[in-house]
Design a protein around this motif. Structure first.
Motif, PDB file in Angstrom:
ATOM      1  N   ARG A  67       0.833  -1.208   0.000  1.00 42.20           N
ATOM      2  CA  ARG A  67       0.000   0.000   0.000  1.00 42.20           C
ATOM      3  C   ARG A  67       0.865   1.255   0.000  1.00 42.20           C
ATOM      4  N   GLU A  68       1.954   1.206   0.758  1.00 48.51           N
ATOM      5  CA  GLU A  68       2.857   2.360   0.804  1.00 48.51           C
ATOM      6  C   GLU A  68       3.476   2.634  -0.558  1.00 48.51           C
ATOM      7  N   ARG A  69       3.875   1.562  -1.255  1.00 45.90           N
ATOM      8  CA  ARG A  69       4.479   1.712  -2.575  1.00 45.90           C
ATOM      9  C   ARG A  69       3.468   2.289  -3.570  1.00 45.90           C
ATOM     10  N   LEU A  70       2.234   1.792  -3.508  1.00 45.96           N
ATOM     11  CA  LEU A  70       1.192   2.322  -4.396  1.00 45.96           C
ATOM     12  C   LEU A  70       0.901   3.782  -4.089  1.00 45.96           C
ATOM     13  N   LEU A  71       0.908   4.114  -2.815  1.00 46.48           N
ATOM     14  CA  LEU A  71       0.662   5.502  -2.425  1.00 46.48           C
ATOM     15  C   LEU A  71       1.717   6.419  -3.021  1.00 46.48           C
ATOM     16  N   ASP A  72       2.985   6.006  -2.962  1.00 43.36           N
ATOM     17  CA  ASP A  72       4.073   6.799  -3.531  1.00 43.36           C
ATOM     18  C   ASP A  72       3.983   6.872  -5.046  1.00 43.36           C
ATOM     19  N   SER A  73       3.693   5.756  -5.683  1.00 43.24           N
ATOM     20  CA  SER A  73       3.725   5.689  -7.144  1.00 43.24           C
ATOM     21  C   SER A  73       2.525   6.328  -7.808  1.00 43.24           C
ATOM     22  N   VAL A  74       1.351   6.169  -7.214  1.00 41.39           N
ATOM     23  CA  VAL A  74       0.106   6.635  -7.844  1.00 41.39           C
ATOM     24  C   VAL A  74      -0.308   8.016  -7.356  1.00 41.39           C
ATOM     25  N   TRP A  75      -0.147   8.259  -6.071  1.00 40.40           N
ATOM     26  CA  TRP A  75      -0.550   9.556  -5.511  1.00 40.40           C
ATOM     27  C   TRP A  75       0.616  10.532  -5.391  1.00 40.40           C
ATOM     28  N   GLY A  76       1.852  10.021  -5.308  1.00 39.67           N
ATOM     29  CA  GLY A  76       3.010  10.889  -5.213  1.00 39.67           C
ATOM     30  C   GLY A  76       3.628  10.877  -3.833  1.00 39.67           C
ATOM     31  N   HIS A  77       4.949  11.118  -3.789  1.00 35.75           N
ATOM     32  CA  HIS A  77       5.702  11.062  -2.533  1.00 35.75           C
ATOM     33  C   HIS A  77       5.239  12.101  -1.519  1.00 35.75           C
ATOM     34  N   ASP A  78       4.722  13.231  -1.999  1.00 40.21           N
ATOM     35  CA  ASP A  78       4.347  14.314  -1.087  1.00 40.21           C
ATOM     36  C   ASP A  78       2.879  14.258  -0.681  1.00 40.21           C
ATOM     37  N   SER A  79       2.195  13.179  -1.065  1.00 36.63           N
ATOM     38  CA  SER A  79       0.777  13.076  -0.779  1.00 36.63           C
ATOM     39  C   SER A  79       0.528  12.873   0.711  1.00 36.63           C
ATOM     40  N   ASP A  80      -0.536  13.490   1.240  1.00 35.41           N
ATOM     41  CA  ASP A  80      -0.906  13.295   2.644  1.00 35.41           C
ATOM     42  C   ASP A  80      -2.115  12.367   2.760  1.00 35.41           C
ATOM     43  N   ILE A  81      -2.386  11.602   1.693  1.00 36.23           N
ATOM     44  CA  ILE A  81      -3.475  10.640   1.691  1.00 36.23           C
ATOM     45  C   ILE A  81      -3.157   9.505   2.658  1.00 36.23           C
ATOM     46  N   GLU A  82      -4.174   9.010   3.365  1.00 34.98           N
ATOM     47  CA  GLU A  82      -3.965   7.922   4.307  1.00 34.98           C
ATOM     48  C   GLU A  82      -3.826   6.591   3.575  1.00 34.98           C
ATOM     49  N   ILE A  83      -3.112   5.660   4.202  1.00 36.73           N
ATOM     50  CA  ILE A  83      -2.852   4.353   3.605  1.00 36.73           C
ATOM     51  C   ILE A  83      -4.154   3.637   3.251  1.00 36.73           C
ATOM     52  N   ARG A  84      -5.157   3.731   4.122  1.00 31.33           N
ATOM     53  CA  ARG A  84      -6.399   2.992   3.892  1.00 31.33           C
ATOM     54  C   ARG A  84      -7.137   3.476   2.654  1.00 31.33           C
ATOM     55  N   THR A  85      -6.796   4.681   2.176  1.00 31.81           N
ATOM     56  CA  THR A  85      -7.400   5.185   0.944  1.00 31.81           C
ATOM     57  C   THR A  85      -7.057   4.287  -0.236  1.00 31.81           C
ATOM     58  N   VAL A  86      -5.877   3.679  -0.197  1.00 33.78           N
ATOM     59  CA  VAL A  86      -5.484   2.759  -1.265  1.00 33.78           C
ATOM     60  C   VAL A  86      -6.494   1.624  -1.369  1.00 33.78           C
ATOM     61  N   ASP A  87      -6.901   1.067  -0.235  1.00 32.16           N
ATOM     62  CA  ASP A  87      -7.865  -0.038  -0.237  1.00 32.16           C
ATOM     63  C   ASP A  87      -9.203   0.394  -0.833  1.00 32.16           C
ATOM     64  N   VAL A  88      -9.606   1.617  -0.544  1.00 35.84           N
ATOM     65  CA  VAL A  88     -10.873   2.130  -1.083  1.00 35.84           C
ATOM     66  C   VAL A  88     -10.835   2.151  -2.606  1.00 35.84           C
ATOM     67  N   HIS A  89      -9.737   2.654  -3.156  1.00 38.46           N
ATOM     68  CA  HIS A  89      -9.636   2.758  -4.611  1.00 38.46           C
ATOM     69  C   HIS A  89      -9.411   1.393  -5.267  1.00 38.46           C
ATOM     70  N   ILE A  90      -8.757   0.492  -4.570  1.00 39.81           N
ATOM     71  CA  ILE A  90      -8.637  -0.881  -5.077  1.00 39.81           C
ATOM     72  C   ILE A  90     -10.028  -1.504  -5.196  1.00 39.81           C
ATOM     73  N   ARG A  91     -10.877  -1.305  -4.185  1.00 34.39           N
ATOM     74  CA  ARG A  91     -12.244  -1.847  -4.239  1.00 34.39           C
ATOM     75  C   ARG A  91     -13.025  -1.243  -5.400  1.00 34.39           C
ATOM     76  N   ARG A  92     -12.889   0.068  -5.615  1.00 36.04           N
ATOM     77  CA  ARG A  92     -13.580   0.714  -6.726  1.00 36.04           C
ATOM     78  C   ARG A  92     -13.090   0.180  -8.069  1.00 36.04           C
ATOM     79  N   LEU A  93     -11.778  -0.014  -8.186  1.00 39.21           N
ATOM     80  CA  LEU A  93     -11.211  -0.531  -9.425  1.00 39.21           C
ATOM     81  C   LEU A  93     -11.700  -1.951  -9.677  1.00 39.21           C
ATOM     82  N   ARG A  94     -11.712  -2.782  -8.642  1.00 34.60           N
ATOM     83  CA  ARG A  94     -12.205  -4.152  -8.787  1.00 34.60           C
ATOM     84  C   ARG A  94     -13.671  -4.165  -9.219  1.00 34.60           C
ATOM     85  N   LYS A  95     -14.476  -3.332  -8.592  1.00 34.06           N
ATOM     86  CA  LYS A  95     -15.901  -3.282  -8.921  1.00 34.06           C
ATOM     87  C   LYS A  95     -16.110  -2.920 -10.381  1.00 34.06           C
ATOM     88  N   ALA A  96     -15.334  -1.949 -10.873  1.00 27.73           N
ATOM     89  CA  ALA A  96     -15.470  -1.526 -12.272  1.00 27.73           C
ATOM     90  C   ALA A  96     -15.009  -2.620 -13.222  1.00 27.73           C
TER      91      ALA A  96
END
Length: 231
Positions: A177-206
């Motif tokens: 999750r940390e690696r995805l956060l850095d790669s997709v949202w950027g190193h300076d992002s203040d997004i929480e780790i659990r946000t990755v899981d939310v977007h993974i669920r949305r991607l899977r659903k689609a």
């Protein structure tokens, strides 16, 4: 287009600066070291898109670095081009046998080296060459911003599109999750780790909306991967 990240491992500082300058002009992000041990650390931590690896370097030889990169699950898929003044056929064969994707004999022209790097990237990282991406029954048009699965258009939000693109650029790789956060949202992002899981669920659903099997694999205690078993 994604900015390709090149790791240059070369102990001739004048040559390293020249090569770095030429690749920087071509739009690459270049990390540079003369040390084999440090090269291993950079490769594991930053996952470069390609490694330019000199045969004779400090601490670990280029051959040994190549061997270890291929044995490590975290770096085994990173393409490697060996560079050496050793132009004998036996040396070239040895370099290729231990896992190098190409072998360039010194002296070489920067134009030739850039062409060799781009040729390898077109083969193993098509997105870095600005081409369409595909995996199993998924197709992505990175220019037209369109995704299809089994011929059906899949509507995705911007974040899900970037997330899928990252997976498509590295099929089979497991990302925390940390690696995805850095790669997709950027190193300076203040997004929480659990946000990755939310977007993974949305991607899977689609992606699974029309009853297709789930192609995103959850790896316990490790993260997520685009499942190569379905390719």
């Amino acid at each position: 287009m994604t900015t390709p990240h090149l790791l240059l491992v070369e102990d001739d500082m004048a040559l390293a600066e020249l090569v770095s300058w030429h690749f920087d002009k071509q739009g690459f992000r270049v990390s540079q070291t003369a040390d084999g041990e440090e090269a291993m650390l950079i490769a594991r931590e930053e996952r470069p898109d390609i490694v330019l690896l000199d045969w004779m370097i400090e601490n670990l030889s280029g051959i040994e670095v190549c061997r270890r990169l291929r044995r490590d699950n975290d770096t085994s898929n990173i393409p490697i081009i060996m560079m050496s003044a050793r132009g004998e056929e036996e040396d070239r064969v040895r370099g290729l046998d231990i896992g190098a994707d190409d072998y360039v004999t010194k002296p070489f022209s920067p134009r030739e080296l850039i062409a060799r790097v781009n040729a390898v990237l077109r083969r193993v990282r098509p997105a870095l060459a600005g081409e369409a991406l595909s995996f199993a029954d998924i197709e992505m048009d990175t220019v037209g911003y369109k995704v299809k699965r089994a011929g059906q258009t899949i509507p995705l939000g911007p974040t899900e599109f970037r997330l899928l693109r990252h997976f498509l650029e590295h099929p089979g790789w497991v990302f925390s999750r940390e690696r995805l956060l850095d790669s997709v949202w950027g190193h300076d992002s203040d997004i929480e780790i659990r946000t990755v899981d939310v977007h993974i669920r949305r991607l899977r659903k689609a992606l699974n909306a029309n009853g297709q099997p789930d192609i995103i694999r959850t790896v316990r205690s490790a993260g997520y991967a685009l499942d190569s078993e379905l390719a």
